[in-house]
Design a protein around this motif. Structure first.
Motif, PDB file in Angstrom:
ATOM      1  N   PRO A   5       0.629  -1.439   0.060  1.00  0.00           N
ATOM      2  CA  PRO A   5      -0.227  -0.155   0.063  1.00  0.00           C
ATOM      3  C   PRO A   5       1.106   1.657  -0.131  1.00  0.00           C
ATOM      4  O   PRO A   5       0.325   2.737  -0.435  1.00  0.00           O
ATOM      5  CB  PRO A   5      -0.709  -0.099   0.719  1.00  0.00           C
ATOM      6  N   GLN A   6       2.076   1.160   0.168  1.00  0.00           N
ATOM      7  CA  GLN A   6       2.583   2.412   0.320  1.00  0.00           C
ATOM      8  C   GLN A   6       3.682   2.378  -0.532  1.00  0.00           C
ATOM      9  O   GLN A   6       4.528   1.576   0.076  1.00  0.00           O
ATOM     10  CB  GLN A   6       3.384   3.263   1.598  1.00  0.00           C
ATOM     11  N   GLY A  53      -6.279   0.406  -1.158  1.00  0.00           N
ATOM     12  CA  GLY A  53      -5.668   1.451  -1.890  1.00  0.00           C
ATOM     13  C   GLY A  53      -4.313   1.217  -2.545  1.00  0.00           C
ATOM     14  O   GLY A  53      -3.771   1.987  -1.224  1.00  0.00           O
ATOM     15  N   ASN A  68     -10.411   6.568  -8.186  1.00  0.00           N
ATOM     16  CA  ASN A  68      -9.221   7.123  -7.815  1.00  0.00           C
ATOM     17  C   ASN A  68      -8.911   8.404  -8.044  1.00  0.00           C
ATOM     18  O   ASN A  68      -7.492   8.729  -7.901  1.00  0.00           O
ATOM     19  CB  ASN A  68      -8.265   7.049  -6.533  1.00  0.00           C
ATOM     20  N   PRO A 116      -0.647   1.640  -4.124  1.00  0.00           N
ATOM     21  CA  PRO A 116      -0.832   3.539  -5.101  1.00  0.00           C
ATOM     22  C   PRO A 116      -1.084   3.280  -6.721  1.00  0.00           C
ATOM     23  O   PRO A 116      -0.985   2.509  -6.971  1.00  0.00           O
ATOM     24  CB  PRO A 116       0.852   3.096  -4.358  1.00  0.00           C
ATOM     25  N   SER A 147      -4.785   8.473  -7.675  1.00  0.00           N
ATOM     26  CA  SER A 147      -3.425   8.128  -6.517  1.00  0.00           C
ATOM     27  C   SER A 147      -3.375   7.218  -5.900  1.00  0.00           C
ATOM     28  O   SER A 147      -2.644   6.472  -5.383  1.00  0.00           O
ATOM     29  CB  SER A 147      -4.522   9.048  -5.675  1.00  0.00           C
ATOM     30  N   LYS A 148      -4.739   6.140  -6.351  1.00  0.00           N
ATOM     31  CA  LYS A 148      -5.128   4.657  -5.773  1.00  0.00           C
ATOM     32  C   LYS A 148      -5.674   4.025  -6.350  1.00  0.00           C
ATOM     33  O   LYS A 148      -6.092   3.995  -7.586  1.00  0.00           O
ATOM     34  CB  LYS A 148      -5.227   4.601  -4.469  1.00  0.00           C
ATOM     35  N   THR A 149      -5.238   2.746  -7.000  1.00  0.00           N
ATOM     36  CA  THR A 149      -5.792   1.295  -7.595  1.00  0.00           C
ATOM     37  C   THR A 149      -7.644   1.484  -7.237  1.00  0.00           C
ATOM     38  O   THR A 149      -7.599   1.632  -6.209  1.00  0.00           O
ATOM     39  CB  THR A 149      -5.299   0.421  -7.513  1.00  0.00           C
TER      40      THR A 149
END
Ligand code: GLA
Length: 670
Positions: A94-95, A142, A171, A144, A135-137
């Motif tokens: 996620p990050q 969520g 997003n 990136p 900004s996210k999938t």
């Protein structure tokens, strides 16, 4: 994925269903724009993507992806033309890392993504990855997205050996779609690595009008799901977009569901036939490590694949649609035409066209090859078949001067008394049902020694009541035979398969029809709950129709106690639009009553209409109901009717959140 999270995901995908439906048919000026010049997808891309099989579940991991690549080679998929092994959402953490790079999930992909790409390449295959122009999938976890990171992400993917990018739309922060997708096109080009670019914008901004020089394909609709209603609605949105497709730039009606279990093999053959005649990307979406032989046979049918992959690159055009009986024709290189005869209805139907109508020049005869039975016949010009419910006959019609070498095309089918057009073939245990078999010679030459056989399951009585053979079946003539068919007393309700075969000369030819008969039982007398009663068929927009609970969208039994407004109901049917549930009444019932409305589970969203049909007559209609409308009482008179159909439509705005309850639905019979 939980019901809640799936609801959120579908919420994002609702719009394209609407917008896609109004596609223009004319060839617009924008079609003349130059195509994306990356040399890829000269024919529609073929491969695998895990999403439809696994979503974000843990089984999506390195060993699965490698296993699929192995099978591509070992099970003949690579030989059949499948090339790309693609990862969908949920491959990353996620990050991003401190340097801003995407990081592969170390649990799913302990050796990183490059190791997987290397493995796929070692098999002579190509490797694909997923991201979102946002900004996210899309997954609710969520991951990136690529918005604002295009150059760095593209560079990283190229360094891993990525050959294909699916680029989603979640997003997107309201940034213009063309701008977002073009930024990634340019970033991919800048890597110097050829990367097939698949836009997944769901048709929201009509990408067919602007994306020809942006991507190699563009999704035209919201997400497919593994059911008949979804597949059908996507076909209808995509088929009219034929003028926009061509080599290097394809309409993408979403990935295949063949083999996932929510449709019959007949329906999966339709799905595969329709995607092929629409020159769609063919991305297998089931876990082929567990595929049945029927699934493998569908996916590796080289004659059908050849229609999809024809180098002329024309998407088939619908040349007629008579109440759900569709004819689609696709010009092929070399002058042949692929013709799909697709029966959307629940009843067997004759669908026919002519060589002239599909665009072939005038000739004394033509060859007709059936791409599912792999047989070739000649026709004097009629191109027709009796097509089973939800079935597709896919043909390759040729202006071949050798046509007289082939046996005449004989069309075998049935006729039976119906309660209304489109009704299924019914039989009650212990009672004789009447039907006729019909064999028609569409050829230019005589068929001789024609004989028809009807084969039923063990224990059934099959009695011909007129001639079953004829020495000569001249062109245009038919052999019609009446039969009495009796399932033995005690036969369990359900659908049974019967075989009709016409055998004839020359060349010991045969022509077959598979007949599905619904064995029906009378409903219990008095008043009974429709959530407990036996139905004949139950179609649903998401997941199965649920008995006595709401519809949870995914597997059977995932609903909740039904609730409309503040009132809960212990009994009834929980459906998701579009839905049709059909019951046999046999003329013995008098009325149906139900409270109808959107289930609270839809969280204040959705809109639907409830309709009650008796033998093809609409006898009650709720009008459009929205969240907050509360429950509405519907009652209808069913006196004398043979069949009851409970229909829920999407209220005219796509089926997102359309969780509909037939709450407390009851049938009264004598
Ligand atoms: C969207 C796309 C799907 C799939 C999922 C992944 O719904 O349209 O095809 O990629 O996202 O989250």
């Amino acid at each position: 994925m939980s019901v809640r999270s799936r609801l959120t995901a579908i919420g994002l995908l609702a719009l394209p269903l609407l917008l896609g439906a109004t596609a223009p048919l004319a060839h617009p000026a924008t079609v003349a724009a130059p195509a994306l010049d990356n040399g890829l997808a000269k024919t529609p891309q073929m491969g695998f993507n895990n999403w439809n099989a696994t979503h974000c579940r843990a089984e999506f991991n390195e060993s699965m992806v490698k296993g699929i690549a192995d099978l591509f080679v070992n099970k003949g998929l690579k030989a059949a033309g499948y090339q790309y092994v693609n990862l969908d959402d949920c491959w990353a953490l996620p990050q991003r890392d401190s340097a801003g790079n995407l990081v592969p999930d170390p649990v799913r992909f302990p050796n990183g993504i490059k190791a997987v790409a290397d493995y796929v390449h070692s098999k002579g295959l190509k490797f694909g990855l997923y991201s979102s122009a946002g900004s996210k999938t899309c997954d609710t976890n969520g991951f990136p997205g690529g918005l604002g990171h295009e150059k760095a992400d593209a560079k990283l993917w190229a360094s891993w050996g990525v050959d294909y990018l699916k680029y989603d739309n979640c997003n997107n922060e309201g940034v213009d779609a063309k701008q977002r997708y073009t930024a990634m096109r340019d970033a991919l080009a800048a890597t110097g690595r050829p990367i097939l670019y698949s836009l997944c914008e769901w048709g929201e901004n009509k990408p067919w009008t602007w994306a020809k020089d942006v991507g190699n394909s563009w999704r035209t609709t919201g997400d497919i799901s593994d059911n008949w209603g979804s597949m059908l609605s996507i076909f209808k949105q995509n088929v009219g977009l034929a003028p926009y497709a061509g080599p290097g730039h394809w309409n993408d009606p979403d990935m295949l569901e063949v083999g996932n279990g929510g449709m019959t093999d007949t329906e999966y053959r339709s799905h595969f036939s329709l995607w092929s005649i629409m020159a769609a990307p063919l991305l297998i979406g089931s876990d082929i490590r567990k595929a049945t032989s029927a699934t493998m046979e569908i996916l590796t049918n080289k004659e059908v694949i050849a229609v999809d992959q024809d180098r002329l690159g024309a998407q088939g055009q619908e040349i007629s649609n008579a109440s759900g009986l569709h004819v689609i024709s696709k010009p092929l290189s070399g002058g042949d035409r692929a013709v799909a005869l697709f029966n959307e209805t629940a009843a067997p139907a004759t669908i026919s066209t002519t060589a002239a109508k599909v665009g072939l020049p005038q000739a004394g005869g033509y060859t007709v090859r059936d791409l599912w039975t792999h047989t070739t016949r000649e026709t004097a010009g009629t191109i027709g078949a009796v097509v089973p419910p939800h079935g597709t006959v896919l043909l390759r019609v040729g202006n071949d001067r050798n046509w007289p070498q082939y046996p005449p095309a004989v069309r075998t089918g049935i006729e039976f008394p119906v309660a209304y057009p489109g009704a299924p073939v019914l039989a009650e245990p212990g009672k004789a049902a009447k039907l006729s078999t019909v064999a028609v010679n569409d050829g230019a030459a005589n068929a001789t020694n024609a004989r028809v056989q009807l084969t039923a399951p063990q224990g059934w009585t099959v009695q011909p009541q007129s001639a079953t053979s004829t020495p000569k079946l001249a062109p245009g003539k038919e052999l019609r035979t009446q039969w009495a068919l009796t399932p033995p007393a005690g036969t369990k309700p359900g659908t049974y398969s019967l075989a009709v075969r016409t055998s004839y000369q020359p060349q010991s030819s045969t022509s077959d029809y598979q007949l599905a008969v619904a064995v029906v039982a009378p409903q219990p007398g008095g008043t009974s709950g429709l959530g407990d009663d036996q139905w004949i068929s139950a179609d649903n927009g998401w997941g199965p129709v649920e008995r006595n609970t709401s519809n949870g969208e995914q597997g059977a039994g995932d609903g909740h106690p039904m609730k409309i407004g503040s009132v809960s109901y212990a009994k009834g049917l929980g459906v998701h639009a579009p839905s049709t549930v059909e019951y046999y009444l046999g003329g013995r019932c008098t009325s149906v009553r139900s409270t109808v409305g959107l289930d609270e589970e839809a969280n204040g969203n959705g809109s639907v209409s409830f309709e009650v049909w008796a033998d093809g007559r609409k006898v009650a209609d709720s009008g459009v109901l929205r969240a907050g409308s509360g429950g509405k009482a519907l009652t209808a008179d069913l006196t004398g009717a043979s069949l009851l159909r409970l229909v829920v439509t999407d209220g005219g705005d796509g089926n997102t959140y359309d969780h509909a309850d037939w709450a407390g639905a009851e049938l009264t019979c004598s």
